[in-house]
Write a protein that holds these residues in place. Sequence first.
Motif, short mmCIF file in Angstrom:
data_model
loop_
_atom_site.label_atom_id
_atom_site.label_comp_id
_atom_site.label_asym_id
_atom_site.label_seq_id
_atom_site.Cartn_x
_atom_site.Cartn_y
_atom_site.Cartn_z
N ALA A 162 28.96 -15.90 -2.33
CA ALA A 162 28.47 -17.25 -2.03
C ALA A 162 29.54 -18.28 -2.34
O ALA A 162 30.27 -18.17 -3.33
CB ALA A 162 27.22 -17.54 -2.85
N CYS A 163 29.67 -19.28 -1.48
CA CYS A 163 30.65 -20.35 -1.68
C CYS A 163 30.28 -21.15 -2.93
O CYS A 163 29.14 -21.61 -3.06
CB CYS A 163 30.65 -21.26 -0.45
SG CYS A 163 31.51 -22.82 -0.71
N PRO A 164 31.20 -21.29 -3.89
CA PRO A 164 30.87 -22.03 -5.11
C PRO A 164 30.70 -23.54 -4.85
O PRO A 164 30.11 -24.24 -5.67
CB PRO A 164 32.06 -21.76 -6.04
CG PRO A 164 33.18 -21.37 -5.14
CD PRO A 164 32.58 -20.77 -3.91
N GLN A 165 31.17 -24.01 -3.71
CA GLN A 165 31.03 -25.43 -3.38
C GLN A 165 29.64 -25.75 -2.81
O GLN A 165 28.96 -26.64 -3.30
CB GLN A 165 32.09 -25.86 -2.35
CG GLN A 165 33.32 -26.51 -2.94
CD GLN A 165 34.42 -25.50 -3.28
OE1 GLN A 165 34.79 -25.37 -4.40
NE2 GLN A 165 34.90 -24.75 -2.29
N CYS A 166 29.24 -25.02 -1.75
CA CYS A 166 28.00 -25.38 -1.06
C CYS A 166 26.93 -24.28 -1.14
O CYS A 166 25.81 -24.48 -0.69
CB CYS A 166 28.28 -25.73 0.40
SG CYS A 166 28.65 -24.29 1.43
N GLY A 167 27.26 -23.13 -1.70
CA GLY A 167 26.25 -22.08 -1.87
C GLY A 167 26.05 -21.20 -0.64
O GLY A 167 25.33 -20.21 -0.70
N LYS A 215 37.25 -17.98 2.47
CA LYS A 215 37.03 -19.26 3.15
C LYS A 215 35.54 -19.35 3.46
O LYS A 215 34.92 -18.35 3.82
CB LYS A 215 37.83 -19.31 4.45
CG LYS A 215 37.93 -20.71 5.05
CD LYS A 215 38.73 -20.70 6.33
CE LYS A 215 37.80 -20.62 7.52
NZ LYS A 215 38.49 -20.62 8.81
N CYS A 216 35.00 -20.57 3.30
CA CYS A 216 33.58 -20.78 3.60
C CYS A 216 33.47 -21.29 5.02
O CYS A 216 34.10 -22.29 5.38
CB CYS A 216 32.99 -21.79 2.62
SG CYS A 216 31.31 -22.27 3.05
N ASN A 217 32.69 -20.61 5.84
CA ASN A 217 32.54 -21.04 7.24
C ASN A 217 31.55 -22.19 7.40
O ASN A 217 31.44 -22.76 8.47
CB ASN A 217 32.10 -19.86 8.11
CG ASN A 217 33.25 -18.92 8.40
OD1 ASN A 217 34.43 -19.32 8.33
ND2 ASN A 217 32.95 -17.67 8.70
N THR A 218 30.82 -22.52 6.34
CA THR A 218 29.86 -23.62 6.42
C THR A 218 30.54 -24.95 6.07
O THR A 218 30.55 -25.87 6.86
CB THR A 218 28.65 -23.36 5.50
OG1 THR A 218 28.10 -22.09 5.86
CG2 THR A 218 27.60 -24.44 5.65
N CYS A 219 31.15 -25.00 4.87
CA CYS A 219 31.79 -26.26 4.48
C CYS A 219 33.30 -26.24 4.77
O CYS A 219 33.99 -27.23 4.57
CB CYS A 219 31.52 -26.59 3.01
SG CYS A 219 32.39 -25.53 1.83
N LEU A 220 33.79 -25.11 5.24
CA LEU A 220 35.19 -24.93 5.66
C LEU A 220 36.21 -25.00 4.53
O LEU A 220 37.41 -25.03 4.77
CB LEU A 220 35.56 -25.93 6.78
CG LEU A 220 34.72 -25.87 8.05
CD1 LEU A 220 35.18 -26.93 9.05
CD2 LEU A 220 34.77 -24.48 8.68
ZN LIG Z 1 30.97 -23.79 1.37
#
Ligand SMILES: [Zn+2]
Lengths: 256, 175
Positions: free
Chosen positions: B136-141, B161-166
């Motif tokens: 899970a992305c630590p920034q946006c989950g 790399k997070c594909n949601t918050c980039l």
């Molecule tokens: Zn993210």
Amino acid sequence: MMTTQEIENPLIKFLLHLGDNALIMGHRNSEWCGHGPILEQDIALTNIALDQIGQARNFYQYAAKLILESSGEQLTEDSLAYLRDSWDFKNCLLVELPNGHWGRTVLKQLIVSAYQFCVYQELEKNADKQLAAIASKSLKEITYHFRWSSEWVIRLGDGTSESTQKMKDALDAIWPYTNEWTNFSDYELNILGDSHLTIRENFEEKLGAVLSEAGLTAPTIAFSQDGGKKGNHTEHLGYILAEMQFLQRAYPNAAW
Amino acid sequence: MQHGKTEKCMNDLEKKIWQLLEKITDPEIPVLSIIDLGIIRSVKVNHTSTDTPHEVLIWYTPTYSACPAVDMINTDILVSLTVAGFTNIRLEQTLFPAWTTDWMSESGKEKLKKYGIAAPIGKSCENIALADLKIACPQCGSIQTILVSEFSSTACKALYKCNTCLEPFDYFKCH
Ligand SMILES: [Zn+2]
């Protein structure tokens, strides 16, 4: 100049062999630092280099301790790395070969990682507690190295016609240096005992599985290069040592 | 406090040393104390006679063979204990059992996440390939994340790399 050539103790010789493999491989890998095809892979290979040099330190520290206990000679991890000449090094020849292109580099890494994985897996069970501890710690790191290099060899071997051809050529060039790993010396056999058979079997299987997935066939050759374990090296090692040891030779005991 | 092998009968001085060690942080991940990391195996204080200073013996396990933070951490320990009045300190490295992220404290994992580094998932013995893990992305989950490299700024982390918050982020690998 110091030498460890008179040492007869098989454990010390084996530790130097393992340390030398790791140090020279780490040094070769470090040549890619700042030259990798993309930043992430540059960093990956530099991390692998660092792991190798860390493992070399552990083997050298233990060897230095045993040398002190057996002969009273005061050596350190640094003097073992920086003050021995090429005939004193016991690494397999493959690690000293030039990197060549990226494909050849990852293929070299794959062979070394496959071997290190198999030998550490057996040494982890060794009766010598410190050797087992170093092997156990190194094994965790080698697991990543093996996976990383496998993925690259498969990607390039099973890639475009150009990448496939380059990998085939690299395999032809490197293959004569593969047998040396499981062509065990007296000091290795002394420590490994019957487990050398398991190592040979696992090594062939582990390496073979990746090559086959990459669509690469190991060439059939009638000869193989060796001598590294006894201190007979290719000319390449001299150049590596010239670069790696220059500072300690020119400015003895320099530190920062 | 959680560390692989908890010292059962601690005397007051040993407790005091554990508290001092709790304040020493990893130079590369400054939100984690060395206790959170789980690298301190044991602390022992010996007092043989009233004329000699207490002998402090600290056993630690480095994270990775070549972790460059080790020398820095050792220096920090020596400075901290010296300032606290200890004069006879011995730091001993032990390689076995090899350090594992299983020794990282739960509060440490929480601190990592707040700092922007995804914490190790699962137990080290499970040895799951990174590509098969959902991190899970630590920034946006978001779990819409992708592995960029098995190795990141340090050997102990992988790059995602997070594909949601980039945003790119580090994952502290299970080890
Ligand atoms: Zn993210």
